[in-house]
Write a protein that holds these residues in place. Sequence first.
Motif, short mmCIF file in Angstrom:
data_model
loop_
_atom_site.label_atom_id
_atom_site.label_comp_id
_atom_site.label_asym_id
_atom_site.label_seq_id
_atom_site.Cartn_x
_atom_site.Cartn_y
_atom_site.Cartn_z
N ILE A 69 0.82 -1.13 -0.02
CA ILE A 69 0.03 -0.05 -0.14
C ILE A 69 0.93 1.49 0.00
O ILE A 69 0.30 2.46 -0.01
CB ILE A 69 -0.98 0.11 1.11
N GLY A 70 2.13 1.09 0.12
CA GLY A 70 3.09 2.30 0.00
C GLY A 70 4.63 1.94 -0.06
O GLY A 70 4.93 0.75 -0.35
N LYS A 71 5.29 2.98 0.16
CA LYS A 71 6.68 2.89 0.16
C LYS A 71 7.32 3.08 1.71
O LYS A 71 6.97 4.12 2.28
CB LYS A 71 7.28 3.88 -0.85
N PHE A 72 8.43 2.42 2.04
CA PHE A 72 9.04 2.38 3.27
C PHE A 72 10.10 3.40 3.21
O PHE A 72 11.01 3.29 2.21
CB PHE A 72 9.42 0.99 3.88
N GLN A 111 2.41 14.94 5.33
CA GLN A 111 1.37 14.71 5.89
C GLN A 111 0.75 13.43 5.12
O GLN A 111 0.77 13.22 4.15
CB GLN A 111 0.46 15.75 5.57
N GLY A 112 0.15 12.50 6.05
CA GLY A 112 -0.33 11.25 5.51
C GLY A 112 0.61 10.13 5.89
O GLY A 112 0.34 8.82 5.73
N ASP A 113 2.04 10.34 6.39
CA ASP A 113 2.83 9.51 6.51
C ASP A 113 2.46 8.61 7.71
O ASP A 113 2.09 9.34 8.65
CB ASP A 113 4.24 9.94 6.82
N LEU A 114 2.81 7.17 7.65
CA LEU A 114 2.64 6.45 8.92
C LEU A 114 3.95 6.23 9.65
O LEU A 114 5.03 5.70 8.78
CB LEU A 114 1.98 5.14 8.46
N LEU A 115 4.04 6.50 10.74
CA LEU A 115 5.24 6.23 11.64
C LEU A 115 5.28 5.06 12.45
O LEU A 115 4.07 5.16 13.68
CB LEU A 115 5.49 7.64 12.36
N PHE A 116 6.12 4.18 12.55
CA PHE A 116 6.18 2.91 13.14
C PHE A 116 7.42 3.05 14.39
O PHE A 116 8.51 3.37 13.78
CB PHE A 116 6.30 1.70 12.51
N ALA A 117 7.27 2.62 15.46
CA ALA A 117 8.23 2.45 16.31
C ALA A 117 9.19 1.47 16.01
O ALA A 117 8.70 0.07 16.14
CB ALA A 117 7.97 2.30 17.86
N GLY A 118 10.64 1.52 15.62
CA GLY A 118 11.32 0.37 15.21
C GLY A 118 11.90 -0.30 16.30
O GLY A 118 12.41 -1.51 16.27
N SER A 119 11.92 0.12 17.62
CA SER A 119 12.45 -0.62 18.90
C SER A 119 11.34 -0.37 20.10
O SER A 119 10.45 0.51 20.03
CB SER A 119 13.57 0.35 19.14
N GLY A 120 11.45 -1.27 20.78
CA GLY A 120 10.36 -1.13 22.08
C GLY A 120 11.13 -2.26 22.96
O GLY A 120 11.95 -3.14 22.75
N LEU A 149 6.05 4.73 6.51
CA LEU A 149 5.32 4.19 5.44
C LEU A 149 4.65 5.31 4.94
O LEU A 149 3.81 6.13 5.33
CB LEU A 149 4.47 3.15 5.50
N ARG A 150 4.89 5.78 3.50
CA ARG A 150 4.11 6.71 2.68
C ARG A 150 2.71 5.92 2.00
O ARG A 150 3.25 5.43 0.91
CB ARG A 150 4.84 7.51 1.83
N PRO A 151 1.66 5.81 2.38
CA PRO A 151 0.82 5.16 1.79
C PRO A 151 0.01 6.12 0.41
O PRO A 151 0.16 7.11 0.45
CB PRO A 151 -0.50 4.92 2.86
N SER A 152 -0.66 5.25 -0.61
CA SER A 152 -1.03 5.59 -1.62
C SER A 152 -2.40 5.17 -1.74
O SER A 152 -2.49 4.04 -1.76
CB SER A 152 -0.30 5.15 -2.94
N GLY A 153 -3.36 6.20 -1.93
CA GLY A 153 -4.64 5.88 -2.14
C GLY A 153 -5.64 5.41 -0.93
O GLY A 153 -6.68 4.68 -1.24
N HIS A 154 -4.93 5.59 0.28
CA HIS A 154 -5.66 5.21 1.39
C HIS A 154 -5.80 6.12 2.56
O HIS A 154 -4.99 7.10 2.32
CB HIS A 154 -4.93 3.71 2.18
N ASN A 155 -6.80 6.12 3.35
CA ASN A 155 -7.05 7.15 4.48
C ASN A 155 -6.03 6.87 5.63
O ASN A 155 -5.96 5.68 6.18
CB ASN A 155 -8.30 7.14 5.06
N SER A 156 -5.29 7.80 5.86
CA SER A 156 -4.05 7.65 6.89
C SER A 156 -4.61 7.40 8.40
O SER A 156 -4.01 6.93 8.99
CB SER A 156 -3.01 8.69 6.56
N ARG A 164 11.16 -4.44 6.46
CA ARG A 164 10.87 -5.67 5.50
C ARG A 164 10.07 -6.36 6.26
O ARG A 164 9.27 -7.16 5.64
CB ARG A 164 12.38 -6.53 5.34
N ASN A 165 10.19 -6.63 7.60
CA ASN A 165 9.33 -7.44 8.49
C ASN A 165 7.66 -6.67 8.24
O ASN A 165 6.70 -7.41 8.34
CB ASN A 165 9.70 -7.65 9.81
N LEU A 166 7.66 -5.56 8.50
CA LEU A 166 6.31 -4.62 8.71
C LEU A 166 5.70 -4.96 7.06
O LEU A 166 4.45 -5.16 7.13
CB LEU A 166 6.69 -3.31 8.90
#
Length: 441
Positions: A40-43, A95-104, A131-138, A169-171
């Motif tokens: 759905i997008g590019k990492f 705006q619209g980017d999805l941000l994931f915590a890579g460590s925890g 992740l920058r999604p394309s065509g989806h509601n963030s 890669r895992n996400l």
Amino acid sequence: MHKAQLSAVHSPLDKVPPGYKRTEVGVIPDDWDVTSLGDIGKFSKGKGIKRDDVSDEGVACIRYGELYTRYNNYVLKPVSHIPPSVAATAFPIMQGDLLFAGSGETAEEIGKCVAYLSEEEAYAGGDIVLLRPSGHNSLYLGHLLNHDVVAKQKARFGQGDAVVHISARNLAMVKLPLPPEKDEQDAIAGTLSDVDGLIGALDKLITKKRAIKQAAMQQLLTGKTRLPEFSGKWETKQLGELIHLIPSGIYGLERQTESLVGMPVATTAHIDSTDSWNDKKVGVRYFTESQVAHYAPSEGDLIVVKSSGSAASIQSGKIGFVSGDKIGSFIFSNFLMLLRPVACNARFLFFQLISGRVKRMLPHLVEASTYPNIRINDYLEIQIPLPPAEEQAAIATVLSDMDAEIAALERRRDKTKAIKQGIIQALLTGRVRLVKPGVKG
């Protein structure tokens, strides 16, 4: 927002209802897709922001730790900033980017996600996967990517023990249940946004009401402002003149014998810093009948935290008021003390002792040691401004009514939060549809 076309699905777990299908991400509507996150997008990867780089001014930034501590599902306004010189080498967020915590710290929390919805220029620190999604509601995706059906997959992909990591890669392999039409995503996001707006409005109202109560306490408890029907001078007395003191509770025995009575034991953990009792489980210990008679509080008693492993816990002025429904329901432990008002209104004294004026005194009344405690003799010398009994009761009623209003708002907010969880579960799995299948809004 779209008008809701609601159709809830109720069926046994082993049966798929008409119009639905069983998939690797659970039972979803026939017209929904199962899509990999990588499709759905590019990492990308954040970089170049250290803790020491963060300042009060400059360009907005988001660090991975803030995804756990400062944001839930989405970001409307970033809280941190960095100098432009640091931003020049950091990764820009759109705006619209999805941000994931890579460590925890645990696999269960790894990969927490927020959708960046602000228009403000901002940059991502290291250990953030974007992740920058394309065509989806963030906003829709921000909620979905923290939902159980996704969180469990992220937990399986987490790697490491002391610190858990997850890669782009895992996400990318995480599977999502997705409505094929963006209109349905928009409708779901709009509904969740409306609920969040209600919760936010209630939070702001609660904060406002608390501020009004604090101002009222400052005025009414010192006589600076008088209730209309009262006049005349106040007197000042020491706390010790107004109460009967039991300087320490008792913890009781762990095991029962025929001669002992089982009673719940309240400890410092059962009194909140908000000056009230909480709902934490109270353990049962065993006492003689004479101990129960002496240490079981009566209505109107004040239970004060006098000793703790943390000086801050004492200095916050934690006090529990014993209302009628708590009479004889517990024993107080030896880290607490009991004040029984005998020469003043109990509620009035409670409000005096949790006031800002008294709380500011407490740091000077705590004895520094391995286990800090209140110097009781000094505590009993606290000066209490005291109007006649009728005015004490009237002031206590005004402040109690304010407390009741705040408590009602808090219950409404908490109920709304609970309802929201049910709404999220229903909408993100398609059990409830806001748009008729195959119909665009």
